[in-house]
Design an enzyme around this catalytic site. Structure first.
Site, PDB file in Angstrom:
ATOM      1  N   GLY A 178      13.678  -0.075   1.161  1.00 23.93           N
ATOM      2  CA  GLY A 178      13.163  -0.762   2.315  1.00 23.93           C
ATOM      3  C   GLY A 178      12.893  -2.085   1.980  1.00 23.93           C
ATOM      4  N   GLN A 207       9.994 -10.655   2.468  1.00 24.74           N
ATOM      5  CA  GLN A 207      10.447 -10.445   1.013  1.00 24.74           C
ATOM      6  C   GLN A 207      11.735 -11.391   0.932  1.00 24.74           C
ATOM      7  OE1 GLN A 207      10.077  -5.914   1.145  1.00 24.74           O
ATOM      8  NE2 GLN A 207       9.761  -6.553  -0.982  1.00 24.74           N
ATOM      9  N   CYS A 263       7.706  -2.028  -5.520  1.00 25.00           N
ATOM     10  CA  CYS A 263       8.011  -2.901  -4.533  1.00 25.00           C
ATOM     11  C   CYS A 263       9.266  -3.962  -4.965  1.00 25.00           C
ATOM     12  CB  CYS A 263       6.862  -3.692  -4.168  1.00 25.00           C
ATOM     13  SG  CYS A 263       7.207  -5.034  -2.780  1.00 25.00           S
ATOM     14  N   LEU A 264      10.140  -4.322  -4.423  1.00 24.36           N
ATOM     15  CA  LEU A 264      11.271  -5.085  -4.722  1.00 24.36           C
ATOM     16  C   LEU A 264      10.649  -6.530  -5.185  1.00 24.36           C
ATOM     17  CD1 LEU A 264      13.993  -4.103  -2.640  1.00 24.36           C
ATOM     18  CD2 LEU A 264      13.854  -3.291  -4.920  1.00 24.36           C
ATOM     19  N   HIS A 276       4.363   0.743   4.127  1.00 21.26           N
ATOM     20  CA  HIS A 276       4.556  -0.040   3.120  1.00 21.26           C
ATOM     21  C   HIS A 276       5.091  -1.370   3.650  1.00 21.26           C
ATOM     22  CE1 HIS A 276       5.662  -1.380  -1.165  1.00 21.26           C
ATOM     23  NE2 HIS A 276       6.093  -2.161  -0.610  1.00 21.26           N
ATOM     24  N   GLU A 277       6.224  -1.213   4.444  1.00 22.33           N
ATOM     25  CA  GLU A 277       6.858  -2.377   4.883  1.00 22.33           C
ATOM     26  C   GLU A 277       6.292  -3.031   6.076  1.00 22.33           C
ATOM     27  OE1 GLU A 277       9.358  -3.337   3.217  1.00 22.33           O
ATOM     28  OE2 GLU A 277       9.745  -1.729   2.104  1.00 22.33           O
ATOM     29  N   HIS A 288       3.722  -5.693   4.737  1.00 22.44           N
ATOM     30  CA  HIS A 288       4.284  -6.599   4.261  1.00 22.44           C
ATOM     31  C   HIS A 288       4.423  -7.698   5.359  1.00 22.44           C
ATOM     32  CE1 HIS A 288       6.107  -6.500   0.528  1.00 22.44           C
ATOM     33  NE2 HIS A 288       6.708  -5.328   0.387  1.00 22.44           N
TER      34      HIS A 288
HETATM   35 ZN    ZN Z   1       7.300  -3.840  -0.921  1.00 29.15          ZN
END
Ligand code: ZN
Length: 214
Positions: A64, A69, A112-113, A154-155, A158
């Site tokens: 995701g 991000q 998380c990226l 989660h997304e 963000h």
């Molecule tokens: Zn994340």
């Protein structure tokens, strides 16, 4: 499902450079704390951005990726919970997502990226209903559970500037505090080296870019 439809614009606007270099930014880049505003229209530039985001996500072995991000203040994210670039039918774009009907509660490990190699247990709703728009501007609704429900929560977080450590228990969070400080130090160092602008300048850029799809 949503009755409304977002307008699609073919017109290219000129106030934002689409050659903008895109990368996944890491904690604590200010874009990760940005509460993004809804997208009012979709254009071909957005389609291009999203294709590039899928490529970045697969490259980073993610499932995701939210606009924040890649330092874009837009209210959308992409997912492919299989992480398999070949499975195009698993690719979903959620524009202006709204979560409702949260049911149950489950704890599981997240990463998380924007915080590579950092993991922590997060408690979230087990089932959700999410309403969003796709790239065609059509409203859709999904009922999700287990991992897909977790990824979407989660997304969506963000887009409100919320990161998974914010959702961890106090004690679990304390265990990763030093790792978060390391990310912060690294980001400050990159600012000093000129890779990133100051907080104020980045926030000003985010406000300008936000107008693109407002
Ligand atoms: Zn994340």
């Amino acid at each position: 499902t949503c009755a409304t439809q977002l307008r699609r614009h073919r017109r290219q606007s000129t106030n934002w450079n689409s050659d903008h270099y895109m990368e996944i930014v890491q904690y604590q880049h200010p874009a990760l704390r940005w509460k993004s505003k809804s997208i009012a229209h979709i254009n071909t530039k957005l389609t291009t951005i999203i294709r590039e985001m899928f490529d970045l996500m697969y490259e980073a072995k993610g499932i995701g990726l939210a606009a924040n991000q890649v330092a874009l203040p837009f209210r959308f994210f992409i997912i492919n919970v299989t992480g398999d670039a070949q499975l195009k039918e698993e690719e979903h774009v959620f524009i202006n997502p709204e979560i409702s009907d949260r049911k149950g509660s489950a704890e599981a490990e997240e990463g998380c990226l924007s915080m590579p190699e950092l993991y922590g247990d997060v408690r979230r709703a087990e089932q959700i209903t999410v309403d969003a728009f796709d790239l065609e501007g059509h409203g859709f609704q999904m009922e999700l559970d287990d991992m897909p429900a977790r990824v979407v929560q989660h997304e969506t977080d963000h887009l409100d500037g919320i990161l998974f450590p914010d959702r961890m228990s106090e004690s679990a969070r304390r265990e990763i505090d030093s790792r978060l400080s390391d990310f912060t130090s690294l980001f400050r160092q990159q600012q000093r080296l000129g890779k990133y602008a100051s907080e104020d300048e980045i926030e000003q850029q985010l406000r300008e870019i936000e107008q693109e799809f407002a």
